[in-house]
Structures are given as structure tokens and as C-alpha cells.
Design an enzyme around this catalytic site. Structure first.
Site, short mmCIF file in Angstrom:
data_model
loop_
_atom_site.label_atom_id
_atom_site.label_comp_id
_atom_site.label_asym_id
_atom_site.label_seq_id
_atom_site.Cartn_x
_atom_site.Cartn_y
_atom_site.Cartn_z
N CYS A 96 30.19 44.51 39.17
CA CYS A 96 30.09 44.26 40.62
C CYS A 96 29.40 45.44 41.32
O CYS A 96 28.21 45.64 41.15
CB CYS A 96 31.48 43.97 41.18
SG CYS A 96 31.48 43.06 42.74
N HIS A 204 35.12 39.35 36.98
CA HIS A 204 36.41 40.03 37.01
C HIS A 204 37.33 39.28 36.05
O HIS A 204 36.98 38.26 35.50
CB HIS A 204 36.96 40.08 38.43
CG HIS A 204 36.03 40.72 39.39
ND1 HIS A 204 35.69 42.06 39.30
CD2 HIS A 204 35.31 40.23 40.43
CE1 HIS A 204 34.84 42.35 40.27
NE2 HIS A 204 34.57 41.26 40.97
#
Length: 244
Positions: A96, A204
Site C-alpha cells: 500500500c 492486506h
């Protein structure tokens, strides 16, 4: 008996760990221990030195805009060594915000654009960018995602939650192509990046706990660079691969 060690640097792990990205270290440690490798973990944060030769694996996790802006101010002092680490074939997982900051530029939700360290060629815009197709503009990309790497045939599962939209650049290829979900930008069906031994992603979960095939691949790369005389592929093939 030779003692084998995996030296891990967690870049800004006290700032860039919003989604529990430390779980990727836990996953690598889990597999490493099964093949007789100990893990030496180091948090490398603000004002700390980073030396390319000191580590076998680097984790650079994600954070919110504020933490990313603080990190971005410190990163230039480490950029030369990070670039050397990458260009020398060092293994790195960027998630990210960490993925974004390795690139050329990134745009926050409020429209502010900051420089990444430019050690890779991708760039990141925000969800209102004119670079996006009309149907993908103005919404955050959230939900379960599945991708396939067409080179090795592996599929990876995870959860994405990001407003930033990343477009890959010269010399980069996708970690995988989207089967379901959105990916890097929602437009081109790419997810993540591979450059040398760098893996970047918006997954994630964390990604390596959910995808043992990728955890073992990255672990093999890291150990093979430090201990090339050992057949790590064979050792890792002898232990179970856990994915969910």
C-alpha cells in the site's frame, strides 16, 4: 552445523503498520523456522540508518496520509541505500503506502502531490484523477480480491482498501492480473508490481499469511541470495504451504 539466518528490516514499522503488515514478518518466520533458519528482526524508522548489505529481506508497510507524509520526509536520507539494495537483487515486500512511496509521485486524497523516492517507475494518483476512467473515479477501492500471476500460474487472495490508484511504469510488471476485485487502479486489471526481487501490492490480510505460495517464493529468493550453495527450493517444497 551451519547456522542460517534471515536478516529482516522493517522500514518505519512503528508508523507504516496500519493494517497489521507485521504479520508478513510472522509468516516468513513461520516458514523459516521449519527449514532451520532463524530470523533477526530490526525496526528501521525515522533518523535510523539503513545499509543495503545488512539485510536479506525488507518490509515496507502501509499507513494513513499523515504517517505517509512523515515517512516521505525521512525517506530521501535512505533512498540511495534502498536503491542499491533493490538493484543488487535484495528481496523487498512493499504494501500500500510503502508500495506508493517507492515510486515517482503519490497524490493524497486532498489533492496534495508529494515525491516518492523514485527507485521504481510507478506513480500514484488519487481517486478523483482525470487519469481514471469515468466509472472508476470518485470511489474508494474496498473488498476481497483475487489475482493470478500468468508467469508462474499462482493465484493470490487478499483484501484491498485504498483510495490511491497506482499505474506501473517502465521495467515493471504486475504481481498478477485481477480475477475479481479492483487492483492497482480499477482500470487496467493489474495488481501490485514485480521489479527485480521487489514485490509491491495493495493486499492486506496480510498477504503472506494468506498466500503461503508467495511467502515461500520470497523466502527462497532472500535465502538464495545470501546462501546460494543451498537448494532452498527443495527445502521449502518439503514443508506444507498454507493459504486461505
Amino acid at each position: 552445523m551451519t547456522a542460517y539466518k534471515l536478516r529482516i528490516a522493517h522500514l518505519y514499522g512503528d508508523l507504516m503498520n496500519t493494517y497489521g503488515d507485521y504479520g508478513n514478518v510472522i509468516a516468513l518466520t513461520y516458514y523459516a523456522k521449519q527449514i532451520g533458519v532463524t530470523v533477526d528482526y530490526h525496526l528501521v524508522s525515522l533518523h535510523d540508518a539503513f545499509k543495503a548489505a545488512d539485510y536479506d529481506f525488507v518490509l515496507f508497510g502501509g499507513g494513513q496520509d499523515y504517517e505517509e507524509s512523515v515517512t516521505a520526509k525521512d525517506l530521501p536520507g535512505k533512498s540511495a541505500e534502498i536503491k542499491a539494495y533493490i538493484e543488487q537483487g535484495g528481496s523487498l515486500l512493499a504494501v500500500c503506502g510503502g508500495f506508493q512511496l517507492l515510486g515517482r509521485t503519490m497524490e493524497f486524497a486532498d489533492g496534495k502531490v508529494i515525491d516518492g523516492i523514485g527507485v521504481m517507475s510507478h506513480h500514484t494518483v488519487n481517486l478523483n484523477s482525470p487519469e481514471l476512467k469515468d466509472g472508476m473515479r470518485g470511489k474508494r477501492l474496498i473488498g476481497n480480491i483475487e489475482i493470478k500471476n500468468n508467469e508462474n500460474g499462482e493465484t493470490y487472495h487478499g483484501f484491498e482498501n485504498h483510495q490511491g490508484r497506482t499505474f506501473l511504469g517502465e521495467g515493471e510488471k504486475a504481481l498478477g492480473h485481477v480475477i475479481s476485485g479492483n487492483g492497482n487502479n480499477g482500470d487496467d486489471q493489474t495488481e501490485g508490481v514485480i521489479y527485480r526481487q521487489v514485490y509491491g501490492t495493495y493486499f492486506h490480510g496480510p498477504i503472506l499469511t494468506r498466500n503461503g505460495n508467495l511467502a515461500k517464493r520470497i523466502l527462497k529468493n532472500a535465502l538464495s541470495k545470501r546462501y546460494p550453495e543451498i537448494d532452498w527450493q527443495d527445502k521449502l517444497a518439503a514443508i506444507p504451504t498454507e493459504s486461505f
